[in-house]
Design an enzyme around this catalytic site. Structure first.
Site, mmCIF file in Angstrom:
data_model
loop_
_atom_site.group_PDB
_atom_site.id
_atom_site.type_symbol
_atom_site.label_atom_id
_atom_site.label_comp_id
_atom_site.label_asym_id
_atom_site.label_seq_id
_atom_site.Cartn_x
_atom_site.Cartn_y
_atom_site.Cartn_z
ATOM 1 N N CYS A 79 33.234 36.169 21.174
ATOM 2 C CA CYS A 79 32.324 37.133 21.810
ATOM 3 C C CYS A 79 31.339 37.676 20.783
ATOM 4 O O CYS A 79 30.175 37.887 21.079
ATOM 5 C CB CYS A 79 33.127 38.259 22.443
ATOM 6 N N GLU A 96 38.262 49.060 22.004
ATOM 7 C CA GLU A 96 39.622 48.685 21.622
ATOM 8 C C GLU A 96 39.686 48.770 20.116
ATOM 9 O O GLU A 96 38.658 48.906 19.448
ATOM 10 C CB GLU A 96 39.918 47.258 22.088
ATOM 11 N N ASN A 133 39.856 32.358 24.310
ATOM 12 C CA ASN A 133 39.270 31.999 23.006
ATOM 13 C C ASN A 133 40.066 32.500 21.804
ATOM 14 O O ASN A 133 40.209 31.783 20.825
ATOM 15 C CB ASN A 133 37.796 32.420 22.939
ATOM 16 N N GLU A 172 35.857 44.599 27.993
ATOM 17 C CA GLU A 172 35.325 43.983 26.775
ATOM 18 C C GLU A 172 34.696 42.670 27.200
ATOM 19 O O GLU A 172 35.401 41.707 27.507
ATOM 20 C CB GLU A 172 36.449 43.741 25.757
HETATM 21 P P1 NAD Z 1 36.582 34.730 32.071
HETATM 22 O O1 NAD Z 1 35.944 35.995 32.541
HETATM 23 O O2 NAD Z 1 36.307 33.490 32.839
HETATM 24 O O3 NAD Z 1 38.167 34.898 32.086
HETATM 25 C C1 NAD Z 1 38.841 35.917 31.356
HETATM 26 C C2 NAD Z 1 40.152 36.259 32.052
HETATM 27 O O4 NAD Z 1 39.863 36.939 33.273
HETATM 28 C C3 NAD Z 1 40.995 35.059 32.455
HETATM 29 O O5 NAD Z 1 42.358 35.402 32.314
HETATM 30 C C4 NAD Z 1 40.630 34.864 33.925
HETATM 31 O O6 NAD Z 1 41.636 34.212 34.656
HETATM 32 C C5 NAD Z 1 40.461 36.304 34.385
HETATM 33 N N1 NAD Z 1 39.536 36.542 35.490
HETATM 34 C C6 NAD Z 1 38.369 35.895 35.768
HETATM 35 N N2 NAD Z 1 37.762 36.469 36.831
HETATM 36 C C7 NAD Z 1 38.529 37.515 37.203
HETATM 37 C C8 NAD Z 1 38.436 38.510 38.233
HETATM 38 N N3 NAD Z 1 37.406 38.538 39.084
HETATM 39 N N4 NAD Z 1 39.413 39.442 38.329
HETATM 40 C C9 NAD Z 1 40.447 39.431 37.471
HETATM 41 N N5 NAD Z 1 40.614 38.516 36.500
HETATM 42 C C10 NAD Z 1 39.656 37.568 36.363
HETATM 43 O O7 NAD Z 1 36.214 34.563 30.541
HETATM 44 P P2 NAD Z 1 36.511 33.304 29.603
HETATM 45 O O8 NAD Z 1 35.561 32.201 29.942
HETATM 46 O O9 NAD Z 1 37.985 33.024 29.627
HETATM 47 O O10 NAD Z 1 36.163 33.915 28.164
HETATM 48 C C11 NAD Z 1 34.896 33.898 27.613
HETATM 49 C C12 NAD Z 1 34.185 35.230 27.815
HETATM 50 O O11 NAD Z 1 34.966 36.298 27.278
HETATM 51 C C13 NAD Z 1 32.864 35.289 27.069
HETATM 52 O O12 NAD Z 1 31.893 35.933 27.842
HETATM 53 C C14 NAD Z 1 33.192 36.135 25.834
HETATM 54 O O13 NAD Z 1 32.085 36.751 25.215
HETATM 55 C C15 NAD Z 1 34.162 37.103 26.420
HETATM 56 N N6 NAD Z 1 34.988 37.725 25.381
HETATM 57 C C16 NAD Z 1 34.756 39.036 25.068
HETATM 58 C C17 NAD Z 1 35.509 39.655 24.061
HETATM 59 C C18 NAD Z 1 35.270 41.092 23.695
HETATM 60 O O14 NAD Z 1 36.140 41.685 23.061
HETATM 61 N N7 NAD Z 1 34.139 41.695 24.068
HETATM 62 C C19 NAD Z 1 36.481 38.928 23.362
HETATM 63 C C20 NAD Z 1 36.675 37.588 23.701
HETATM 64 C C21 NAD Z 1 35.923 37.004 24.725
#
Ligand code: NAD
Length: 476
Positions: free
Chosen positions: A278, A457, A146, A244
């Site tokens: 997020c 962070e 995102n 995060e």
């Molecule tokens: P996602 O968890 O599907 O993927 C995030 C990353 O993790 C990707 O690179 C993915 O390939 C990897 N990944 C997924 N499962 C994994 C596992 N089991 N082990 C290791 N790597 C893995 O998330 P998304 O759909 O890409 O992003 C949206 C989510 O991220 C939302 O829930 C949003 O709130 C959150 N987000 C949080 C923050 C924050 O700072 N708190 C910032 C941005 C997004």
């Protein structure tokens, strides 16, 4: 584009690749390698080889390189921002802000490069103590799609500044901007192997990073369910972790709020990046005395938003990241309205403009009168849906803001200090805004509690998250 290991552009050892498409029209942009655990092994070896020389440099020297990275990025920010818009769909204005934001983050950490973060003190008759902060070693960083540039900055800057080396994995939906940003690290003189980028999916490349026994810390940003799996996988080799995760931030608008400012705050807070942030406003609570005025004004502003391809400077909101993400949001809207759990104020469907029918577009949607237990209040909805309910007193406002498994952020819009003070002390989140939402400058610690994560962070503290403390006692 290829992944980058030890400064070399490489395909995956598996030979497999995957396309990246533009969410605004479905057009093919490029392919990326689908990395495997073997690719991760090679990247870890490269990061280990680069570690001794990088970690023994003076912090100031490492900071200087990060400063040059920021300079390079500023020089090329328009070109990089265009790529970000093409792969994620966000309006070009938002992409330019994000790329400049990446440079701001690096510059902020450069300003900490001469900080003395260790300490020393007398132990009286026993002797003296020196407390050193040493690099952790090879770290893994996993980011979502995102805000890929901001998150790359949040992870690379403190980790590299403190003398660690990194294996970073972007999401398969948005790897290109991250790979492009690497050019700036290279042009700034970052030694090969200090930052390695492995592309691929979470199940294979992501889990291989988290499980790798010689990666000593993992910092993960993503969905809360995946964060849980990361925590369990990382436990095996006793890694440091920063998580995060998701959020469902409440925005509460009090009876004395400046309605114009607060409706602008809700508009940007929810529809920035097509609702895919997020810390977006995911639940709006209005004091019941201002409900009708507020909803009327917000509806007008929402209906003026120009939806379209982010490359046009006129666009205010682009598409979602892909059609499957859009289906998830549509499903929540449909089930909420079918069950009679809300009143549709505006949106709720795809735009009718034929020019944009191939993209993952959805109109910005406002639904009022949502009951506490309806899906928009229970789940993290990652898209342009803003659910609204009312509150009548501060006790209810606090209770509703806390009525979620998440604990990332929350805001209250008021000039009444007693209300603001009560809200900021009793709402359980990592961040509270008063008359603001969404904005997080690089010097502000950011992160969540409950299902929103572990650790922080951003800000000065995050440099400590990339160090091991060593106490040296010198006897008398
Ligand atoms: P996602 O968890 O599907 O993927 C995030 C990353 O993790 C990707 O690179 C993915 O390939 C990897 N990944 C997924 N499962 C994994 C596992 N089991 N082990 C290791 N790597 C893995 O998330 P998304 O759909 O890409 O992003 C949206 C989510 O991220 C939302 O829930 C949003 O709130 C959150 N987000 C949080 C923050 C924050 O700072 N708190 C910032 C941005 C997004």
């Amino acid at each position: 584009m290829k992944m980058i290991i030890g400064g070399e552009r490489r395909d995956s050892v598996s030979g497999r690749s995957i396309p990246v498409n533009n969410p605004a029209n479905g057009d093919f942009i490029d392919t990326i390698p689908l990395g495997t655990s073997e690719d991760v092994n090679i990247a870890v070896e490269s990061a280990e080889n680069a570690l001794p020389k990088w970690s023994e440099k003076q912090c100031r020297e490492r900071g200087k390189i990060l400063f040059h990275v920021a300079e390079e990025v500023r020089k090329n920010h328009k070109e990089i921002a265009l790529l970000l818009t093409i792969e994620v769909g966000k309006p070009i204005r938002e992409s330019i802000d994000e790329i400049r934001g990446f440079a701001n983050i690096l510059e902020y950490y450069c300003s900490l490069a001469s900080s003395n973060i260790g300490e020393s003190f007398s132990l009286g008759p026993i002797g003296d103590c020196i407390v050193n902060r040493e690099p952790i070693g090879v770290c893994g960083a996993i980011i979502p799609w995102n805000v890929p540039a901001i998150l790359m900055g949040w992870k690379t800057a403190p980790a590299l500044l403190m003398g660690n080396t990194l294996v970073l994995k972007p999401a398969i939906a948005a790897p290109l901007t991250v790979l492009k940003l690497y050019d700036s690290f290279e042009n700034a003189g970052l030694p090969h192997g200090v930052l390695n980028i492995v592309t691929g999916n979470g199940e294979e490349a992501g889990r291989a990073i988290v499980r790798h026994p010689r990666i000593r810390k993992v910092t993960f940003t993503g969905d809360s369910q995946n964060g849980r799996s990361v925590r369990m996988d990382a436990a095996e080799s006793m890694k440091h972790i920063t998580l995060e995760l998701g959020g469902s931030d409440a925005m509460v608008v009090w009876k004395d709020a400046d309605i114009n400012k607060a409706t602008d705050g809700a508009l940007r807070g929810r529809f920035y990046n097509c609702g895919q942030a997020c810390l977006a406003v995911k639940r709006l609570y209005l004091h019941e005395s201002i409900k009708d005025t507020f909803i009327g004004e917000l509806k007008n502003k929402i209906e003026k938003l120009k939806i379209g391809d982010g490359r046009s400077v006129e666009t205010d909101m682009g598409p979602l990241i892909n059609v499957s993400q859009r289906s998830k949001v549509e499903d929540v809207i449909r089930s909420t309205l079918e069950k009679g759990e809300g009143t549709l104020i505006t949106g709720g469907k795809r735009p009718e403009d034929p020019v944009i029918t191939n993209g993952a577009f959805l109109l910005p949607t406002l639904i009022s009168d949502i009951p506490d237990d309806a899906r928009p209040f229970r789940e993290e909805v990652f898209g342009p849906l803003l659910p609204v309910a009312t509150v009548e007193d501060i006790d209810t406002a606090v209770k509703q803001a806390n009525n979620t498994p998440f604990g990332l952020g929350a805001s209250i819009w008021t000039h009444d200090m007693n209300v603001a003070r009560r809200f900021s002390s009793d709402v359980k989140t990592g961040v509270i805004w008063i008359n603001k939402h969404l904005t997080i400058p690089p010097d502000v610690p950011f992160g969540g509690i409950k299902e929103s994560g572990i650790g922080r962070e951003n800000g000065r503290n995050s440099i400590y998250e990339y160090t091991e403390t060593k106490s040296i006692i010198i006897g008398k």
